[in-house]
Design a protein around this motif. Structure first.
Motif, PDB file in Angstrom:
ATOM      1  N   LYS A   1       0.809  -1.210   0.000  1.00 54.28           N
ATOM      2  CA  LYS A   1       0.000   0.000   0.000  1.00 54.28           C
ATOM      3  C   LYS A   1       0.850   1.271   0.000  1.00 54.28           C
ATOM      4  O   LYS A   1       0.502   2.259  -0.630  1.00 54.28           O
ATOM      5  CB  LYS A   1      -0.941   0.001   1.201  1.00 54.28           C
ATOM      6  N   ASP A   2       1.977   1.271   0.675  1.00 51.29           N
ATOM      7  CA  ASP A   2       2.800   2.472   0.766  1.00 51.29           C
ATOM      8  C   ASP A   2       3.873   2.545  -0.314  1.00 51.29           C
ATOM      9  O   ASP A   2       4.645   3.496  -0.351  1.00 51.29           O
ATOM     10  CB  ASP A   2       3.456   2.539   2.152  1.00 51.29           C
ATOM     11  N   THR A   3       3.952   1.556  -1.211  1.00 47.62           N
ATOM     12  CA  THR A   3       4.990   1.548  -2.237  1.00 47.62           C
ATOM     13  C   THR A   3       4.436   1.771  -3.638  1.00 47.62           C
ATOM     14  O   THR A   3       5.142   1.544  -4.603  1.00 47.62           O
ATOM     15  CB  THR A   3       5.747   0.203  -2.221  1.00 47.62           C
ATOM     16  N   LEU A   4       3.203   2.216  -3.738  1.00 46.77           N
ATOM     17  CA  LEU A   4       2.583   2.425  -5.052  1.00 46.77           C
ATOM     18  C   LEU A   4       3.187   3.614  -5.776  1.00 46.77           C
ATOM     19  O   LEU A   4       3.466   4.663  -5.174  1.00 46.77           O
ATOM     20  CB  LEU A   4       1.075   2.642  -4.902  1.00 46.77           C
ATOM     21  N   LYS A   5       3.401   3.439  -7.075  1.00 44.97           N
ATOM     22  CA  LYS A   5       3.934   4.511  -7.914  1.00 44.97           C
ATOM     23  C   LYS A   5       2.928   5.662  -7.954  1.00 44.97           C
ATOM     24  O   LYS A   5       1.742   5.454  -8.173  1.00 44.97           O
ATOM     25  CB  LYS A   5       4.174   3.969  -9.331  1.00 44.97           C
ATOM     26  N   GLY A   6       3.392   6.861  -7.724  1.00 44.68           N
ATOM     27  CA  GLY A   6       2.532   8.038  -7.796  1.00 44.68           C
ATOM     28  C   GLY A   6       1.752   8.324  -6.531  1.00 44.68           C
ATOM     29  O   GLY A   6       0.943   9.249  -6.508  1.00 44.68           O
ATOM     30  N   LYS A   7       1.985   7.574  -5.468  1.00 42.55           N
ATOM     31  CA  LYS A   7       1.245   7.790  -4.215  1.00 42.55           C
ATOM     32  C   LYS A   7       1.515   9.195  -3.702  1.00 42.55           C
ATOM     33  O   LYS A   7       2.644   9.643  -3.631  1.00 42.55           O
ATOM     34  CB  LYS A   7       1.659   6.772  -3.158  1.00 42.55           C
ATOM     35  N   GLY A   8       0.454   9.890  -3.369  1.00 45.57           N
ATOM     36  CA  GLY A   8       0.578  11.241  -2.842  1.00 45.57           C
ATOM     37  C   GLY A   8       0.682  12.313  -3.914  1.00 45.57           C
ATOM     38  O   GLY A   8       0.716  13.498  -3.605  1.00 45.57           O
ATOM     39  N   GLN A   9       0.728  11.919  -5.178  1.00 47.12           N
ATOM     40  CA  GLN A   9       0.816  12.879  -6.271  1.00 47.12           C
ATOM     41  C   GLN A   9      -0.593  13.249  -6.743  1.00 47.12           C
ATOM     42  O   GLN A   9      -1.497  12.427  -6.697  1.00 47.12           O
ATOM     43  CB  GLN A   9       1.599  12.274  -7.440  1.00 47.12           C
ATOM     44  N   PRO A  10      -0.777  14.479  -7.226  1.00 41.53           N
ATOM     45  CA  PRO A  10      -2.107  14.846  -7.738  1.00 41.53           C
ATOM     46  C   PRO A  10      -2.413  14.098  -9.037  1.00 41.53           C
ATOM     47  O   PRO A  10      -1.508  13.724  -9.776  1.00 41.53           O
ATOM     48  CB  PRO A  10      -1.981  16.351  -7.987  1.00 41.53           C
ATOM     49  N   LEU A  11      -3.687  13.890  -9.270  1.00 47.58           N
ATOM     50  CA  LEU A  11      -4.106  13.263 -10.522  1.00 47.58           C
ATOM     51  C   LEU A  11      -3.860  14.223 -11.673  1.00 47.58           C
ATOM     52  O   LEU A  11      -3.977  15.441 -11.518  1.00 47.58           O
ATOM     53  CB  LEU A  11      -5.597  12.909 -10.471  1.00 47.58           C
ATOM     54  N   SER A  12      -3.549  13.669 -12.847  1.00 46.83           N
ATOM     55  CA  SER A  12      -3.321  14.518 -14.012  1.00 46.83           C
ATOM     56  C   SER A  12      -4.637  15.155 -14.449  1.00 46.83           C
ATOM     57  O   SER A  12      -5.717  14.632 -14.172  1.00 46.83           O
ATOM     58  CB  SER A  12      -2.729  13.700 -15.157  1.00 46.83           C
ATOM     59  N   SER A  13      -4.527  16.261 -15.161  1.00 46.52           N
ATOM     60  CA  SER A  13      -5.745  16.943 -15.628  1.00 46.52           C
ATOM     61  C   SER A  13      -6.496  16.074 -16.643  1.00 46.52           C
ATOM     62  O   SER A  13      -7.708  16.180 -16.774  1.00 46.52           O
ATOM     63  CB  SER A  13      -5.401  18.294 -16.241  1.00 46.52           C
TER      64      SER A  13
END
Length: 110
Positions: free
Chosen positions: A19-31
């Motif tokens: 759960k804590d090793t996902l790529k993009g975790k904590g990043q905003p979603l793209s437009s």
């Protein structure tokens, strides 16, 4: 239940320790993410994962069969596959059945 919601995917990832090793975790979603509907999102993810719909696999198989067609029994098999293809593909991708008279044209179209 200690949460007011059900997070099945989160629970599975937590069990696996991912759960804590996902790529993009904590990043905003793209437009782009918000511009498309759920089905369009699914199509892009499936395409990126290499998924090919069954009707596209059938289309390639039918094309190969048409180019090697030698008899009326071959035509019957091809038409059975075309009917299956037409049931599963989008309406604009549906094709007509093949006859001896239009076999040469079918080789060009398929």
């Amino acid at each position: 239940m200690d949460r007011p919601y059900n997070d099945l995917i989160g629970d599975i990832l937590e069990e696996k320790g991912e759960k804590d090793t996902l790529k993009g975790k904590g990043q905003p979603l793209s437009s782009d993410y918000m511009k498309r509907d759920t089905f369009q999102q699914f199509q892009e993810i499936a395409k990126d994962a290499g998924y090919v719909p069954h009707w596209l696999k059938l289309q390639k198989e039918i094309s190969a069969l048409i180019h090697t067609c030698r008899s009326a029994s071959d035509l019957e098999l091809i038409n059975v596959k075309i009917k299956e293809h037409n049931l599963k593909c989008p309406p604009q991708m549906q094709r007509n059945l093949i006859t001896v008279n239009n076999l040469d044209r079918a080789k060009e179209v398929w």
